[in-house]
Motif scaffolding. Structure first.
Motif, short mmCIF file in Angstrom:
data_model
loop_
_atom_site.label_atom_id
_atom_site.label_comp_id
_atom_site.label_asym_id
_atom_site.label_seq_id
_atom_site.Cartn_x
_atom_site.Cartn_y
_atom_site.Cartn_z
N ALA B 27 0.83 -1.20 0.00
CA ALA B 27 0.00 0.00 0.00
C ALA B 27 0.87 1.26 0.00
N LEU B 28 1.94 1.23 0.79
CA LEU B 28 2.86 2.36 0.83
C LEU B 28 3.45 2.60 -0.56
N ALA B 29 3.91 1.51 -1.19
CA ALA B 29 4.51 1.62 -2.52
C ALA B 29 3.49 2.17 -3.52
N ARG B 30 2.27 1.69 -3.41
CA ARG B 30 1.24 2.13 -4.35
C ARG B 30 0.87 3.60 -4.14
N VAL B 31 0.82 4.01 -2.89
CA VAL B 31 0.52 5.42 -2.59
C VAL B 31 1.60 6.32 -3.20
N ILE B 32 2.86 5.92 -3.05
CA ILE B 32 3.94 6.75 -3.61
C ILE B 32 3.82 6.80 -5.14
N THR B 33 3.42 5.69 -5.74
CA THR B 33 3.21 5.70 -7.20
C THR B 33 2.11 6.69 -7.57
N ARG B 34 1.02 6.66 -6.82
CA ARG B 34 -0.09 7.58 -7.12
C ARG B 34 0.39 9.03 -7.00
N ILE B 35 1.21 9.28 -5.97
CA ILE B 35 1.75 10.62 -5.76
C ILE B 35 2.63 11.01 -6.95
N GLU B 36 3.52 10.10 -7.35
CA GLU B 36 4.42 10.37 -8.47
C GLU B 36 3.65 10.63 -9.75
N ASN B 37 2.61 9.86 -9.95
CA ASN B 37 1.84 9.97 -11.19
C ASN B 37 0.92 11.19 -11.18
N ARG B 38 0.79 11.82 -10.01
CA ARG B 38 -0.24 12.85 -9.88
C ARG B 38 -1.57 12.26 -10.35
N ALA B 39 -1.80 11.01 -9.97
CA ALA B 39 -2.97 10.28 -10.43
C ALA B 39 -4.22 10.81 -9.74
N PRO B 40 -5.37 10.70 -10.40
CA PRO B 40 -6.62 11.19 -9.81
C PRO B 40 -6.78 10.66 -8.39
N GLY B 41 -7.12 11.53 -7.48
CA GLY B 41 -7.37 11.10 -6.11
C GLY B 41 -6.15 11.16 -5.20
N TYR B 42 -4.98 11.44 -5.78
CA TYR B 42 -3.80 11.41 -4.91
C TYR B 42 -3.85 12.52 -3.86
N ARG B 43 -4.51 13.61 -4.21
CA ARG B 43 -4.58 14.71 -3.24
C ARG B 43 -5.37 14.32 -2.00
N GLY B 44 -6.43 13.57 -2.24
CA GLY B 44 -7.22 13.08 -1.11
C GLY B 44 -6.39 12.18 -0.21
N ILE B 45 -5.57 11.36 -0.85
CA ILE B 45 -4.74 10.42 -0.08
C ILE B 45 -3.74 11.19 0.79
N VAL B 46 -3.04 12.14 0.15
CA VAL B 46 -2.04 12.89 0.91
C VAL B 46 -2.71 13.71 2.01
N ALA B 47 -3.89 14.26 1.70
CA ALA B 47 -4.61 15.04 2.71
C ALA B 47 -4.98 14.16 3.90
N ALA B 48 -5.39 12.93 3.61
CA ALA B 48 -5.79 12.01 4.68
C ALA B 48 -4.58 11.57 5.52
N LEU B 49 -3.41 11.52 4.88
CA LEU B 49 -2.21 11.07 5.58
C LEU B 49 -1.63 12.16 6.48
N HIS B 50 -1.95 13.41 6.13
CA HIS B 50 -1.26 14.52 6.78
C HIS B 50 -1.30 14.46 8.31
N GLU B 51 -2.48 14.13 8.85
CA GLU B 51 -2.60 14.15 10.31
C GLU B 51 -1.74 13.07 10.98
#
Lengths: 139, 360
Positions: B27-51
């Motif tokens: 999951a960690l690896a996949r999240v980083i891929t989504r971040i790298e790709n600027r893939a749809p929804g990645y902002r939501g993921i990073v926002a949820a991780l922030h806290e």
């Protein structure tokens, strides 16, 4: 807002497993992949199967290309595939094997989950084309 | 402040975030891929991780190609593991501006952490546009932080603004220098010198190491000048009143960090323990002097600015498309039908209206 542009790239791990120390082929492949616009992670020589698994999982590669010239593919490739399954990374990784693989073994490897085996003399374009056409679907 | 549509978490992504927080490497690896790709929804993921972020020590390592960054990072990771810390590494390599392809070679040096999944090593390439890389790196660091890594190392070639931006997202920055790189030390003066908290002469068993050490020492203790009196320094460091007194002078001002100059031989691991001690000392300094807060404030301010700029820029690009595309507009300027200033004003006007309208 969806204005941001997606920047997807094909990620590949070019892996040398086991004791075979010949990596000229792996280097040539890595370069060709790079020139095709892929992002290539090269494992370096003499890697254990678990290292390859670790790298494939962490780097989240679309394609895992294993180069084996030593004849140990029947031992090493199953170990890599088992490891990928353990981390839930088998299903959406395209696994390719390059090297000198007897026909009988090729069938066995494909049975295990290797998508294709590329022997000596395979044109680079063929491998790249195969990857483009068989990229795993990902969420 | 709540989540807006842009940062709402899609159903599948909520599960992905949950898996990451539960410790799934996949999951960690996949999240980083989504971040790298600027893939749809990645902002939501990073926002949820922030806290879930903010607990890791983030260390940036930069230096010229061949200075030994990857080898040192490998040894550092192993040493942190010996202390019982878990480690994340983000290694950034350049990509071809023509094909976008890249060979990410830093992983080859990771020989000391074979099969140890508690060292999570991720190679990234400089995809896409300027400024995007440092955002992607910062977001990847957040993912590793939320995952629970104790120490996160960012490794990048120290050439150019892009890399400097990347490494500035770290709390502690180490600049690697090779012995005998007299002119390299000169070039360090511009840009890189200001961002280093620690300077490391690697391959210190080579000829010329002592001289390079001495040169760095001299520079570190003479770094008044461009940043003096400015608030723009990396960690807001200030130049001591008596720079010539050197290290012997007890720092009476707690907020001042005088960069350390160390020597290592990454191949053998020599000096790695001292380097980690210095990193820890810097982290302690940041906490105790309160500098960590201003550092983080500045970093988040930069993140907000970058995001807003890129989003507003995207709005403007869309408006340009609606008006027939940039080429057509440029042609109308060429034909003297209008001018760049008037055009820019016209394009921005509807956006400005919305902003003003909200205030009214």
């Amino acid at each position: 807002m969806s204005a941001e542009q997606e920047t997807r790239a094909v990620r590949c791990l070019v892996a040398k497993v086991g004791l075979d120390g010949h990596d000229r082929g792996a280097h040539v492949i890595a370069r060709a992949f790079r020139d095709a616009g892929f992002e290539v992670v090269y494992s370096g020589l003499h890697r254990a199967p678990e290292e390859i698994v670790q790298a494939a999982v962490q780097e989240d590669v679309d394609v895992l290309g294993i180069s084996i010239l030593s004849g140990a593919h029947n031992t090493l490739v199953p170990k890599v595939i088992e490891g990928l399954k353990e981390y839930d990374a088998f299903e959406d990784t395209l696994i390719l094997v390059g090297g000198i693989i007897p026909d009988d073994d090729e069938d066995d490897l494909k049975e295990l989950g290797v998508a294709e085996v590329f022997g000596p003399g395979t044109p680079m374009e063929e491998t790249i084309e195969f990857i483009r056409n068989n990229l795993p679907e990902r969420a | 402040m709540g989540r807006t549509d842009a940062t709402a978490l899609a159903d599948g992504d909520a599960a992905l975030v949950e898996d990451l927080l539960a410790g799934s490497h996949r999951a960690l690896a996949r999240v980083i891929t989504r971040i790298e790709n600027r893939a749809p929804g990645y902002r939501g993921i990073v926002a949820a991780l922030h806290e879930h972020t903010g607990d890791a020590d983030v260390i940036g390592i930069t230096g010229a190609p061949g200075a030994g960054k990857s080898t040192l990072v490998d040894k550092l990771a192993a040493a942190y593991r010996d202390h019982g810390d878990t480690v994340g590494v983000v290694a950034v390599d350049p990509s071809s501006p023509y094909t976008g392809g890249a060979v990410l070679g830093d992983r080859i040096r990771m020989a000391s952490n074979v099969g140890d999944m508690d060292v999570f090593f991720r190679s990234m390439s400089a995809r896409g546009q300027l400024g995007g890389l440092s955002m992607a790196t910062a977001d990847a660091v957040k993912a590793l932080d939320a995952f629970g890594k104790d120490v996160i190392i960012i490794e990048t070639v120290g050439a150019g603004q892009n890399e400097v931006d990347v490494v500035r997202t770290a709390d502690t920055v180490a600049v690697l220098v090779q012995p005998g790189s007299g002119d390299d030390v000169q070039t360090l003066k511009a840009g890189i010198l200001e961002i280093g908290d620690v300077f490391v002469v690697n391959k210190a068993d080579m000829d010329g190491a002592e001289r390079t050490l001495a040169e760095l020492e001299e520079m570190v203790h003479r770094r008044e000048g461009p940043t003096k009196g400015l608030d723009g320094g990396h960690h807001g460091f200030e130049v001591p009143d008596h720079p010539d007194d050197g290290k012997e002078d007890p720092d009476d001002d707690e907020t001042v960090w005088t960069p350390e100059v160390l020597r290592t031989v990454a191949n053998t691991g020599e000096g790695v323990a001292e380097l980690i001690e210095t990193f820890d000392a810097h982290a302690t300094h940041l906490r105790e002097s309160g500098a960590i807060e201003s550092t983080k404030r500045r970093r988040y301010a930069e993140e907000i600015r970058t995001l807003v700029r890129s989003d507003v820029g995207a709005l403007a690009t869309a408006e340009i498309e609606r008006r027939g595309g940039i080429d057509a507009l440029a042609d109308s300027v060429r034909r003297r039908e209008t001018d760049p200033y008037s055009l820019a004003a016209e394009i921005v006007e509807p956006i400005a209206d919305c902003v003003d309208g909200d205030e009214a």
